[in-house]
Design a protein around this motif. Structure first.
Motif, PDB file in Angstrom:
ATOM      1  N   ILE A   1       0.763  -1.245  -0.042  1.00 14.70           N
ATOM      2  CA  ILE A   1       0.065  -0.092   0.096  1.00 14.70           C
ATOM      3  C   ILE A   1       0.946   1.282  -0.068  1.00 14.70           C
ATOM      4  N   ALA A   2       0.369   2.301  -0.483  1.00 14.00           N
ATOM      5  CA  ALA A   2       1.169   3.459  -0.638  1.00 14.00           C
ATOM      6  C   ALA A   2       0.150   4.574  -1.134  1.00 14.00           C
ATOM      7  N   LYS A   3       0.702   5.480  -2.016  1.00 11.21           N
ATOM      8  CA  LYS A   3      -0.246   6.611  -2.624  1.00 11.21           C
ATOM      9  C   LYS A   3      -1.253   7.006  -1.896  1.00 11.21           C
ATOM     10  N   GLY A   4      -2.648   6.616  -1.991  1.00 10.76           N
ATOM     11  CA  GLY A   4      -3.709   7.273  -1.209  1.00 10.76           C
ATOM     12  C   GLY A   4      -3.460   6.961   0.320  1.00 10.76           C
ATOM     13  N   ILE A   5      -2.830   6.414   1.039  1.00 11.35           N
ATOM     14  CA  ILE A   5      -2.862   6.116   2.307  1.00 11.35           C
ATOM     15  C   ILE A   5      -2.893   7.326   3.367  1.00 11.35           C
ATOM     16  N   ALA A   6      -1.936   8.252   2.609  1.00 10.02           N
ATOM     17  CA  ALA A   6      -1.751   9.439   3.751  1.00 10.02           C
ATOM     18  C   ALA A   6      -2.024  10.741   3.181  1.00 10.02           C
ATOM     19  N   SER A   7      -2.850  10.770   2.219  1.00 16.85           N
ATOM     20  CA  SER A   7      -3.386  12.082   1.447  1.00 16.85           C
ATOM     21  C   SER A   7      -2.274  13.046   1.119  1.00 16.85           C
ATOM     22  N   GLY A   8      -0.924  12.262   0.757  1.00 16.29           N
ATOM     23  CA  GLY A   8      -0.253  13.250  -0.007  1.00 16.29           C
ATOM     24  C   GLY A   8       1.202  12.865   0.967  1.00 16.29           C
ATOM     25  N   LEU A   9       1.303  12.915   2.136  1.00 13.31           N
ATOM     26  CA  LEU A   9       2.448  12.498   2.791  1.00 13.31           C
ATOM     27  C   LEU A   9       3.055  11.268   2.478  1.00 13.31           C
TER      28      LEU A   9
ATOM     29  N   ALA B   1      -0.126   9.886  11.271  1.00 20.58           N
ATOM     30  CA  ALA B   1      -1.162  10.917  11.667  1.00 20.58           C
ATOM     31  C   ALA B   1      -2.035  11.469  10.488  1.00 20.58           C
ATOM     32  N   ALA B   2      -1.520  11.606   9.391  1.00 19.16           N
ATOM     33  CA  ALA B   2      -2.357  11.807   8.218  1.00 19.16           C
ATOM     34  C   ALA B   2      -3.087  10.670   7.549  1.00 19.16           C
ATOM     35  N   ALA B   3      -2.404   9.448   7.989  1.00 23.08           N
ATOM     36  CA  ALA B   3      -2.885   8.272   7.338  1.00 23.08           C
ATOM     37  C   ALA B   3      -4.190   7.810   8.161  1.00 23.08           C
ATOM     38  N   LEU B   4      -3.957   8.048   9.509  1.00 22.32           N
ATOM     39  CA  LEU B   4      -5.060   7.564  10.558  1.00 22.32           C
ATOM     40  C   LEU B   4      -6.551   8.620   9.944  1.00 22.32           C
ATOM     41  N   LYS B   5      -5.984   9.782   9.724  1.00 14.49           N
ATOM     42  CA  LYS B   5      -7.279  10.667   9.677  1.00 14.49           C
ATOM     43  C   LYS B   5      -7.772  10.408   8.310  1.00 14.49           C
ATOM     44  N   THR B   6      -7.031  10.005   7.271  1.00 12.74           N
ATOM     45  CA  THR B   6      -7.690   9.580   6.121  1.00 12.74           C
ATOM     46  C   THR B   6      -8.185   8.287   5.843  1.00 12.74           C
ATOM     47  N   ILE B   7      -7.889   7.246   6.579  1.00 10.53           N
ATOM     48  CA  ILE B   7      -8.604   6.258   6.726  1.00 10.53           C
ATOM     49  C   ILE B   7      -9.945   6.502   7.512  1.00 10.53           C
ATOM     50  N   GLU B   8      -9.856   7.112   8.554  1.00  9.88           N
ATOM     51  CA  GLU B   8     -11.314   7.666   9.122  1.00  9.88           C
ATOM     52  C   GLU B   8     -12.118   8.327   8.153  1.00  9.88           C
ATOM     53  N   LEU B   9     -11.777   9.170   7.241  1.00  8.60           N
ATOM     54  CA  LEU B   9     -12.487  10.121   6.417  1.00  8.60           C
ATOM     55  C   LEU B   9     -12.868   9.064   5.308  1.00  8.60           C
ATOM     56  N   LEU B  10     -12.220   8.148   4.753  1.00  4.97           N
ATOM     57  CA  LEU B  10     -12.641   6.770   3.969  1.00  4.97           C
ATOM     58  C   LEU B  10     -13.798   6.123   4.345  1.00  4.97           C
ATOM     59  N   GLU B  11     -13.398   5.700   5.656  1.00  4.02           N
ATOM     60  CA  GLU B  11     -14.473   5.070   6.275  1.00  4.02           C
ATOM     61  C   GLU B  11     -15.896   5.595   6.337  1.00  4.02           C
ATOM     62  N   ARG B  12     -15.704   6.870   6.739  1.00  6.22           N
ATOM     63  CA  ARG B  12     -16.778   7.673   7.183  1.00  6.22           C
ATOM     64  C   ARG B  12     -17.910   7.872   5.940  1.00  6.22           C
ATOM     65  N   GLU B  13     -17.167   8.296   4.611  1.00  2.00           N
ATOM     66  CA  GLU B  13     -17.760   8.648   3.651  1.00  2.00           C
ATOM     67  C   GLU B  13     -17.176   8.283   2.180  1.00  2.00           C
ATOM     68  N   LEU B  14     -15.883   8.499   2.081  1.00  6.81           N
ATOM     69  CA  LEU B  14     -15.073   8.654   0.782  1.00  6.81           C
ATOM     70  C   LEU B  14     -15.209   7.327  -0.004  1.00  6.81           C
ATOM     71  N   VAL B  15     -15.217   6.268   0.685  1.00  7.21           N
ATOM     72  CA  VAL B  15     -15.124   4.954   0.008  1.00  7.21           C
ATOM     73  C   VAL B  15     -16.377   4.871  -0.652  1.00  7.21           C
ATOM     74  N   ALA B  16     -17.710   5.090   0.098  1.00 10.15           N
ATOM     75  CA  ALA B  16     -19.219   5.023  -0.506  1.00 10.15           C
ATOM     76  C   ALA B  16     -19.116   6.036  -1.503  1.00 10.15           C
ATOM     77  N   ASN B  17     -18.437   7.278  -1.497  1.00 20.08           N
ATOM     78  CA  ASN B  17     -18.651   8.367  -2.534  1.00 20.08           C
ATOM     79  C   ASN B  17     -17.882   7.742  -3.835  1.00 20.08           C
ATOM     80  N   SER B  18     -16.596   7.075  -3.457  1.00 23.50           N
ATOM     81  CA  SER B  18     -15.822   6.835  -4.630  1.00 23.50           C
ATOM     82  C   SER B  18     -16.842   5.697  -5.543  1.00 23.50           C
ATOM     83  N   ALA B  19     -17.417   4.882  -4.701  1.00 20.95           N
ATOM     84  CA  ALA B  19     -18.261   3.930  -5.496  1.00 20.95           C
ATOM     85  C   ALA B  19     -19.362   4.747  -6.356  1.00 20.95           C
ATOM     86  N   GLU B  20     -20.258   5.541  -5.587  1.00 24.47           N
ATOM     87  CA  GLU B  20     -21.410   6.166  -6.073  1.00 24.47           C
ATOM     88  C   GLU B  20     -21.200   7.302  -7.259  1.00 24.47           C
ATOM     89  N   VAL B  21     -20.046   8.165  -7.016  1.00 26.87           N
ATOM     90  CA  VAL B  21     -19.692   9.362  -8.065  1.00 26.87           C
ATOM     91  C   VAL B  21     -19.002   8.522  -8.886  1.00 26.87           C
TER      92      VAL B  21
END
Ligand code: PLP
Length: 452
Positions: free
Chosen positions: A296-304, A335-355
């Motif tokens: 894993i790399a790239k999207g895991i930490a929103s740019g860090l 820290a960036a990765a933990l927040k990224t995963i929180e956002l992904l689980e909260r809404e962004l994985v679903a948004n990725s599927a829908e949009v």
């Protein structure tokens, strides 16, 4: 300036491209920076960015459907990610996890244990990049099996350091000048459904997927590559740099079976396809695939910079000193990765599927309209559009692809090619339907302007 521009909700190009400030930076870059970066014909010099919008140094505003090559998963400078980075940076920037401890490493490793497509329990090695995650996987596979052959696929991209480069085979430019490959890797044609590389005899009634599996079992294992000498098969579940080509049905489960039958490890490279990009947390989840090792790399930490090699815990029984990294798993990146995963689980994985589904249906409509689009493919927000001279001949048209890429940029839409003649859509996972409508209108216009 960004706030005013945001209100427009459309790109805004005010200068010629590149503009005067951009040109002077490009000039300095060409004097002092490594010329081997594979930059496209269009030249973007970024100044600042927010969400799906990027402003260049001359004040031009672009809609970003590339996300820094599939990295800025939560969008540019997501406020919650920025706050997490700032808070961590004020407390502890670096300590070196190779020699000391800090809470962030086990915290993220435990979270990864919960979400990765690997049978639990797992252990994680932290790196700084995709290629380092892959290097880790290769070393680990050799160490755990005592074998040293690998099987990889044509069109794959796993990185540019010497070990991962031995797998990478998407462009000759990546290989030329580097002589023989460092590792013992044999390449198999990738089962591309749109361009099935196998004969009818190879495929039987199972299509390209069966063709690839038969190639491994009936050819490689019976000629050059004894199964008992193979440490691992390395696969991208959706080929990224090779052209955004998803694995056909039945292929990954077939690889899993072959690996299980011969004590071979399955290394799944989710560097580009992971972290919500495909509308599920990992592309492997679409196929119910469990790897032995995942990168894993790239999207895991929103740019860090952060890479992770997550493996079945029983495989990672190497001794202290066998593998480590000074910067890997830096507390700020985690820290960036933990927040990224929180956002992904909260809404962004679903948004990725829908949009993603909305974008794909829009691209399919453009395919109906333009005979030069041969194929639209992929899950979630990992979509490939392949350009051909005409749909019946399927003859690749790389020049047209390049013109469309340039024409999109000139209209304020950031898109990047992948493979010889495809455009990849890898926008931030916060993309909304309104952004899609704007992007599709520009893409349509760019195609119309590029057809000769
Ligand atoms: C599937 C895959 N693996 C590995 C890599 C290498 O990652 P990095 O450039 O961070 O070394 C990439 C980069 O594009 C990739 O797409």
């Amino acid at each position: 300036m960004m706030a005013t521009a945001f209100a427009l909700k459309k790109p805004q190009i005010k200068t010629e491209l590149p503009g005067p400030k951009a040109r002077s930076i490009i000039e300095a870059d060409s004097q002092f920076v490594n010329p081997a970066y594979p930059r496209p014909a269009f030249k973007l010099v970024a100044q600042r960015a927010a969400g799906v919008w990027v402003e260049d140094v001359d004040g031009n505003l672009f809609l970003d459907c590339n996300a820094g090559v599939a990295v800025c998963s939560t969008g540019h400078c997501h406020p919650e990610v920025v706050a997490a980075i700032q808070e961590q940076a004020a407390q502890l920037i670096h300590m070196c996890g190779t020699d000391f401890y800090y809470r962030q490493m086990p915290e993220l490793a435990e979270k990864l244990d919960e979400i990765v497509p690997v049978a639990r329990p797992t252990k994680t090695h932290f790196a700084n990049s995709g290629t380092e995650a892959v290097e880790t996987a290769l070393k680990l596979a050799m160490h755990a099996t005592g074998r040293e052959k690998f099987i990889a696929f044509f069109g794959s991209f796993h990185g540019r350091t010497l070990g991962s480069l031995s797998l990478t085979s998407s462009k000759i430019a990546q290989r030329i000048g580097f002589k023989r490959q460092a590792l013992d890797v044999v390449h198999v044609p990738y089962p591309n459904d749109y361009r099935n590389p196998f004969s009818a005899e190879d495929c039987g009634d199972g299509g390209a997927a069966q063709g690839a599996l038969n190639w491994i079992e009936n050819r490689l294992f019976k000629t050059t590559t004894p199964a008992e000498e193979v440490a691992a098969i390395v696969i991208e579940p959706v080929q990224g740099e090779g052209g955004y080509v998803p694995s056909p049905k039945g292929f990954l489960s077939g690889l899993r079976r072959i690996c299980d039958e011969h004590g071979i490890l399955l290394i799944v490279d989710e560097v580009q396809s992971g972290m919500g990009r495909t509308g599920k947390m990992f592309a492997s989840d679409h196929y119910d695939l469990k790897a032995d090792i995942v990168c894993i790399a790239k999207g895991i930490a929103s740019g860090l910079p952060l890479g992770a090699c997550v493996s079945r815990a029983d495989l990672m029984d190497w001794k202290p000193g066998a593998h480590a990294s000074t910067f890997g798993g830096n507390p700020v990146a985690i820290a960036a990765a933990l927040k990224t995963i929180e956002l992904l689980e909260r809404e962004l994985v679903a948004n990725s599927a829908e949009v993603g589904a909305y974008l794909k249906s829009g691209l399919e409509k453009l395919k109906d309209k333009h005979n030069c689009i041969g194929d639209v493919r992929g899950p979630g927000l990992m979509l490939g559009v392949e350009f051909v001279t005409d749909r019946s001949s399927k003859q690749p048209d790389p020049e047209l692809r390049d013109r469309v890429e340039m024409a999109s940029f000139e209209r304020g839409l950031i898109l990047l090619g992948a493979g010889p003649n495809s455009i990849r859509w890898s926008p931030p996972l916060i993309l909304n339907r309104e952004n899609v409508d704007v992007a599709l209108e520009i893409f349509d216009d760019a195609i119309a302007a590029s057809i000769q």
